[in-house]
Scaffold this active site. Structure first.
Site: not given
Length: 407
Positions: A123, A130, A196, A198, A230, A234, A237, A250, A254, A355
């Site tokens: 990834d 971002h 996420e 993607e 993904d 948080r 992480q 993560k 996925t 975000e």
């Protein structure tokens, strides 16, 4: 571009016309004891390719009998193009209708499975907007981008075994978390579960170990694309990622779409990259048309919360592939690499809840909403479309997942 209009009812002018033709692996309730096999979507139908290819004694007929796309992926670009031309001919030539029509199944009567066996998963982190937003959230008093970001496409190795097909539930993961006001870490369910948005790239033809793949060889190795989520914990992480990067935050899941859209279907969506400054090193150099104008939509429980534009991505997929192999790492059939979160410059173009909520401090979703991160029972759907060669837009399929409580 197809010379004639498709004869399949309702397909002409749709987002699944003959300029799209994504591949998937499907099964039907009438197939007692049979495994899934390869089909292609046309309009609101799936064409069962195996019996048609067998009837026409196609040289590569066996690849459609497999329960995964990998045998098809393992062919070279010339074969991929040849198969695509054959399918277009089947679906536009009235003379083929008698053979093909009995093998068209309504899409709502089939079940899609994981379209390919994932070999490795990488990834990337290729959106300037971002990466800048994340830097501002976590390092408000420092330069948002780290020194290497504009020189190479940053990435991490994920876990191939937890890539799942759209529709698979995602269990809230547990792990170590440490809040800034805590002296010691604690263990438990993540409280900051995120998405996420993607774009994933599916590798077909492999490469030899010790030999790098040039940016110019991108289309020789990459078969197609699919939307990808993904999922990210948080808080887990944030505690674990220094100094080696993402790991358990993560690797729990996925999600990918059940349809893989061939690169050839995206010819009309090719666009130039945004300006890259400084100019990348020679092995990362690309020419015009290295990017894709793909429009994403992020839905939370059926409501659109963001529309990220892939055209804003700083690093191209050819550059990702070149960097991934520049040290001699080989490609394998079924490798999957992803773009990293797709985000644009505007708030409603942000492709992650991190975000959209600005680190959990600014709820999104309307004036009365307290939404920041994912709650149990939430369903997230990512959709994507691109310009088609027939003048309309093609659908890249969608990827959906529902959050279930932690074990």
């Amino acid at each position: 571009m197809p010379a004639r209009q498709t004869w399949v009812d309702g397909a002409a002018g749709s987002s699944y016309d003959v300029d799209n033709l994504p591949y998937g692996v499907f099964s039907h309730s009438s197939w007692e004891g049979e495994q899934g096999r390869v089909g292609v979507r046309i309009g609101d139908h799936v064409l069962d390719l195996a019996p048609v290819a067998a009837a026409e004694m196609l040289e590569v007929a066996h690849v459609f009998e497999a329960p995964a796309l990998n045998p098809l992926l393992a062919l070279d670009r010339a074969h991929w193009s040849g198969v695509r031309r054959w399918i277009v001919s089947l679906l536009t030539d009235e003379a083929e209708r008698g053979l093909v029509e009995p093998h068209l199944l309504p899409v709502d009567e089939v079940t899609l499975s994981m379209p390919f066996e994932v070999a490795d998963y990488v990834d990337f982190y290729c959106s300037l907007d971002h990466a800048s937003n994340v830097g501002k959230i976590f390092r408000p008093d420092a330069e948002p981008l780290l020194p290497n970001w504009r020189h190479l496409p940053v990435g991490y190795h994920g876990r191939a075994g937890t890539v799942v097909v759209s529709g698979t539930d995602v269990r809230r993961p547990c792990g170590q978390r440490k809040a800034p006001d805590q002296d010691q870490p604690t263990y438990g369910p993540t409280g900051r579960l995120d998405i996420e948005c993607e774009l994933g790239f599916v590798v077909g033809a492999p490469s030899a170990q010790g030999e790098r793949v040039a940016t110019s060889a991108f289309e020789e190795h990459v078969f197609g694309v699919l939307p990808l989520n993904d999922w990210s914990a948080r808080d887990i992480q944030a505690w674990e990622y220094v100094p080696l990067g993402p790991f358990l935050g993560k690797s729990f899941a996925t999600s990918v779409a059940g349809w893989v859209t061939p690169l050839e279907a995206l010819d009309a969506a090719r666009v130039d990259l945004p300006a890259q400054d400084p100019a990348p090193l020679d092995y990362l150099a690309v020419g015009p048309g290295a990017g894709y104008d793909i429009a994403f939509e992020v839905l939370l429980n059926g409501e659109t919360v963001a529309r990220p534009p892939y055209s804003s991505m700083y690093w191209s997929p050819a550059q990702m592939l070149a960097h991934m192999t520049v040290n001699g790492a080989s490609l394998r059939t079924g490798d999957l690499f992803a773009s990293g979160t797709v985000s644009g410059a505007e708030r409603d173009q942000r492709g992650s809840f991190l975000e959209l909520s600005w680190g959990g401090r600014e709820p999104f979703g309307g004036p009365d909403s307290q939404r920041t991160f994912l709650e149990d029972g939430d369903t997230v759907t990512l959709r994507a479309t691109a310009a088609g060669t027939l003048g309309g837009r093609i659908a890249l399929g969608e990827v959906t997942g529902t959050i279930t409580p932690a074990a």
